[in-house]
Scaffold this motif. Structure first.
Motif, PDB file in Angstrom:
ATOM      1  N   ALA A 230       0.829  -1.206   0.000  1.00 26.89           N
ATOM      2  CA  ALA A 230       0.000   0.000   0.000  1.00 26.89           C
ATOM      3  C   ALA A 230       0.862   1.254   0.000  1.00 26.89           C
ATOM      4  CB  ALA A 230      -0.925  -0.007   1.215  1.00 26.89           C
ATOM      5  N   ARG A 231       1.950   1.243   0.758  1.00 21.72           N
ATOM      6  CA  ARG A 231       2.846   2.400   0.792  1.00 21.72           C
ATOM      7  C   ARG A 231       3.502   2.636  -0.564  1.00 21.72           C
ATOM      8  NH1 ARG A 231       5.837   0.898   6.519  1.00 21.72           N
ATOM      9  NH2 ARG A 231       4.348   1.921   7.924  1.00 21.72           N
ATOM     10  N   ILE A 232       3.885   1.559  -1.220  1.00 20.96           N
ATOM     11  CA  ILE A 232       4.515   1.701  -2.528  1.00 20.96           C
ATOM     12  C   ILE A 232       3.532   2.271  -3.540  1.00 20.96           C
ATOM     13  CG2 ILE A 232       5.516   0.433  -4.468  1.00 20.96           C
ATOM     14  CD1 ILE A 232       6.721  -1.503  -2.393  1.00 20.96           C
ATOM     15  N   GLU A 233       2.307   1.758  -3.558  1.00 22.22           N
ATOM     16  CA  GLU A 233       1.306   2.273  -4.497  1.00 22.22           C
ATOM     17  C   GLU A 233       1.082   3.767  -4.265  1.00 22.22           C
ATOM     18  OE1 GLU A 233       0.410   0.589  -6.946  1.00 22.22           O
ATOM     19  OE2 GLU A 233       0.902  -1.456  -6.337  1.00 22.22           O
ATOM     20  N   LEU A 234       0.994   4.165  -3.002  1.00 23.34           N
ATOM     21  CA  LEU A 234       0.801   5.585  -2.694  1.00 23.34           C
ATOM     22  C   LEU A 234       1.991   6.416  -3.151  1.00 23.34           C
ATOM     23  CD1 LEU A 234      -0.740   7.914  -1.359  1.00 23.34           C
ATOM     24  CD2 LEU A 234       0.273   7.228   0.836  1.00 23.34           C
ATOM     25  N   SER A 235       3.192   5.868  -3.040  1.00 23.43           N
ATOM     26  CA  SER A 235       4.394   6.642  -3.361  1.00 23.43           C
ATOM     27  C   SER A 235       4.497   7.001  -4.831  1.00 23.43           C
ATOM     28  CB  SER A 235       5.646   5.866  -2.928  1.00 23.43           C
ATOM     29  OG  SER A 235       5.921   4.772  -3.793  1.00 23.43           O
ATOM     30  N   THR A 236       3.803   6.273  -5.712  1.00 22.38           N
ATOM     31  CA  THR A 236       3.885   6.574  -7.143  1.00 22.38           C
ATOM     32  C   THR A 236       2.929   7.675  -7.571  1.00 22.38           C
ATOM     33  OG1 THR A 236       2.222   4.909  -7.764  1.00 22.38           O
ATOM     34  CG2 THR A 236       4.511   4.163  -7.593  1.00 22.38           C
ATOM     35  N   ILE A 237       1.894   7.929  -6.785  1.00 22.00           N
ATOM     36  CA  ILE A 237       0.843   8.846  -7.225  1.00 22.00           C
ATOM     37  C   ILE A 237       1.318  10.296  -7.316  1.00 22.00           C
ATOM     38  CG2 ILE A 237      -1.429   9.788  -6.618  1.00 22.00           C
ATOM     39  CD1 ILE A 237      -2.104   6.978  -5.520  1.00 22.00           C
ATOM     40  N   PRO A 238       1.966  10.875  -6.290  1.00 23.10           N
ATOM     41  CA  PRO A 238       2.423  12.262  -6.432  1.00 23.10           C
ATOM     42  C   PRO A 238       3.370  12.504  -7.607  1.00 23.10           C
ATOM     43  CG  PRO A 238       2.349  11.658  -4.110  1.00 23.10           C
ATOM     44  CD  PRO A 238       2.115  10.392  -4.893  1.00 23.10           C
ATOM     45  N   PRO A 239       4.378  11.642  -7.880  1.00 24.63           N
ATOM     46  CA  PRO A 239       5.207  11.899  -9.065  1.00 24.63           C
ATOM     47  C   PRO A 239       4.419  11.906 -10.367  1.00 24.63           C
ATOM     48  CG  PRO A 239       6.325  10.385  -7.592  1.00 24.63           C
ATOM     49  CD  PRO A 239       4.928  10.532  -7.067  1.00 24.63           C
ATOM     50  N   TYR A 240       3.463  10.991 -10.513  1.00 22.44           N
ATOM     51  CA  TYR A 240       2.678  10.943 -11.744  1.00 22.44           C
ATOM     52  C   TYR A 240       1.794  12.186 -11.868  1.00 22.44           C
ATOM     53  CZ  TYR A 240       3.928   5.935 -11.827  1.00 22.44           C
ATOM     54  OH  TYR A 240       4.600   4.735 -11.850  1.00 22.44           O
ATOM     55  N   LEU A 241       1.136  12.568 -10.773  1.00 20.48           N
ATOM     56  CA  LEU A 241       0.275  13.749 -10.828  1.00 20.48           C
ATOM     57  C   LEU A 241       1.094  15.021 -11.033  1.00 20.48           C
ATOM     58  CD1 LEU A 241      -2.417  13.117  -8.050  1.00 20.48           C
ATOM     59  CD2 LEU A 241      -2.711  13.030 -10.535  1.00 20.48           C
ATOM     60  N   TYR A 242       2.243  15.110 -10.393  1.00 22.12           N
ATOM     61  CA  TYR A 242       3.078  16.311 -10.525  1.00 22.12           C
ATOM     62  C   TYR A 242       3.482  16.517 -11.988  1.00 22.12           C
ATOM     63  CZ  TYR A 242       6.368  19.876  -8.862  1.00 22.12           C
ATOM     64  OH  TYR A 242       7.018  21.058  -8.600  1.00 22.12           O
ATOM     65  N   ALA A 243       3.891  15.433 -12.639  1.00 22.42           N
ATOM     66  CA  ALA A 243       4.250  15.528 -14.051  1.00 22.42           C
ATOM     67  C   ALA A 243       3.044  15.958 -14.881  1.00 22.42           C
ATOM     68  CB  ALA A 243       4.790  14.185 -14.540  1.00 22.42           C
ATOM     69  N   ALA A 244       1.867  15.430 -14.558  1.00 21.15           N
ATOM     70  CA  ALA A 244       0.660  15.803 -15.305  1.00 21.15           C
ATOM     71  C   ALA A 244       0.324  17.276 -15.091  1.00 21.15           C
ATOM     72  CB  ALA A 244      -0.509  14.922 -14.868  1.00 21.15           C
ATOM     73  N   TYR A 245       0.398  17.743 -13.863  1.00 19.89           N
ATOM     74  CA  TYR A 245       0.081  19.142 -13.569  1.00 19.89           C
ATOM     75  C   TYR A 245       1.080  20.103 -14.204  1.00 19.89           C
ATOM     76  CZ  TYR A 245      -3.116  17.395  -9.940  1.00 19.89           C
ATOM     77  OH  TYR A 245      -4.122  16.761  -9.264  1.00 19.89           O
TER      78      TYR A 245
END
Length: 406
Positions: free
Chosen positions: A30-45
């Motif tokens: 669960a921690r690993i899955e959460l850790s990928t979300i901010p980098p992906y969203l940051y790149a999108a934003y």
């Protein structure tokens, strides 16, 4: 370089022979899955768009990145469903929470259970950044097959394979069944990813459905021989190769910009920002970004502590507390976090750089919604960013969110 999350006691060489070991592995997943979300969203934003809300329909590359981030949220829910179904939510006497200083990652940091080490950043989109994302989702078939024995897992696929084997080995000690209360506590109703993926999280009620949930996670990330949709790795490959482009074309119909076109197409956002890096209203706006992110995580925790009114999942009426929480999860992401991030990436902070969403821990106190309202209504913030107000602004969207206590 520190790990993104607290160092785990999980060892790849030990395997899973007890429910406590299964709980530790699921917590790390669960921690690993959460850790990928901010980098992906940051790149999108970081991609420039014409609309105010960067969650709205826009450039193909941006939609692809946001769609992948949403699927990672689905993976978080699937892991949590397995935790609930197996009653493996507690490690060392502490129940797992998404909204927790031990769970929320900081950047930069090395990805947990990954050899060789892979450092994740929140940074503007570029070919190099996307290739880093591809390393996160690298299929087993593309991994170097000669590996030295190690206490660490080399890939996510290895970690999930160990979890699956552990579930099979321990299945006889798990109280599976549709009738237990844990069925009602899972996130299983209609999901909200309009850009691909299963329509809803899978309920976990037995060994087979638990393995199905793990399979979806690995299939969507790395891909599988019988996959019915492109994996995250394949989608990132399309972004890197400019197949999923910026969405701006020239007179001849050719792409005018790419993800490497510099400030013409991408905001010059700072790398790995924290709210404390900024001053004045920008810092307050970054704190609001942190608070919105933490609100989403806290709301998920609340959802998992709120059993469904109807065990069969038909409780979708306006008076359903559980249904309100599920709708609030969507509204907080789309109506609060996204537009706040959009304001940050468009705000210069000196040195030719712009701010960016910080995805950090924020103390929400006992009333998360009140914390958001208090931040958003600070006079200096409203004066600097009047778009936060207005008839359909962020402040109005916050007023529509569920008001719950921690």
């Amino acid at each position: 370089m520190p790990h993104l999350t607290a160092r785990s006691a999980v060892r790849a060489t030990d395997g899973i022979t007890t429910l406590d070991e299964l709980a530790r592995h699921l917590t790390d997943a669960a921690r690993i899955e959460l850790s990928t979300i901010p980098p992906y969203l940051y790149a999108a934003y970081s991609l420039k768009t014409s609309g105010y809300s960067q969650w709205a329909q826009g450039a193909s590359a941006q939609r692809t990145l946001i769609g992948i981030a949403i699927e990672e949220m689905l993976h978080m829910a699937l892991v949590r469903n397995v935790m609930v179904a197996t009653k493996c939510e507690t490690v060392d006497g502490k129940e797992f929470r998404f909204y927790d200083t031990d769970t929320i990652p900081a950047y930069p940091g090395d990805m947990l259970h990954r050899l060789p080490p892979l450092t994740l950043h929140t940074q503007r989109i570029s070919t190099a950044a996307v290739e880093g994302f591809m390393e996160v989702e690298l299929p087993e078939s593309k991994q170097q097959q000669t590996r030295k024995p190690s206490d660490e897992y080399h890939t996510l696929g290895e970690l999930y394979d160990a979890i699956g084997k552990g579930i099979v080995a321990l299945s006889g000690r798990i109280a599976w069944g549709l009738d237990n209360t844990r069925w009602r506590q899972q996130y299983r109703r209609g999901y909200w990813n309009q850009w691909g993926g299963p329509p809803k999280p899978l309920p976990v009620v037995d060994q087979g459905s638990a393995l199905d949930a793990l399979y979806v996670i690995v299939e969507q990330g790395e891909g599988a021989p019988d996959e019915q949709e492109d994996s995250h790795y394949q989608k990132f490959t399309r972004v890197r190769d400019h197949v999923d482009g910026i969405g701006v074309v020239d007179e001849s119909g050719q792409q005018k910009y790419t993800i490497d076109s510099g400030d013409e197409a991408v905001w010059p956002v700072v790398t790995d920002p924290k709210a404390t890096d900024f001053t004045g209203p920008v810092r307050t706006l970054a704190e609001l970004s942190d608070a919105a992110y933490c609100y989403v995580l806290a709301l998920l925790d609340k959802l998992y502590r709120t059993p469904a009114d109807d065990p069969m999942g038909n409780d979708a009426g306006p008076e359903s507390v559980r249904y309100g929480l599920e709708r609030g999860f969507v509204a907080a992401m789309q109506g609060v976090l996204s537009p706040v991030a959009g304001l940050l990436v468009a705000t210069p902070v000196g040195g030719g750089k712009n701010a960016g969403p910080t995805f950090g821990y924020y103390d929400l106190g006992a009333r998360p919604k009140q914390a958001l309202q208090d931040l958003c209504t600070r006079p200096e913030l409203m004066a600097a960013y009047p778009r936060l107000g207005g008839g359909d602004g962020v402040l109005h969207q916050i007023s529509l969110l569920p008001d719950f206590t921690l």
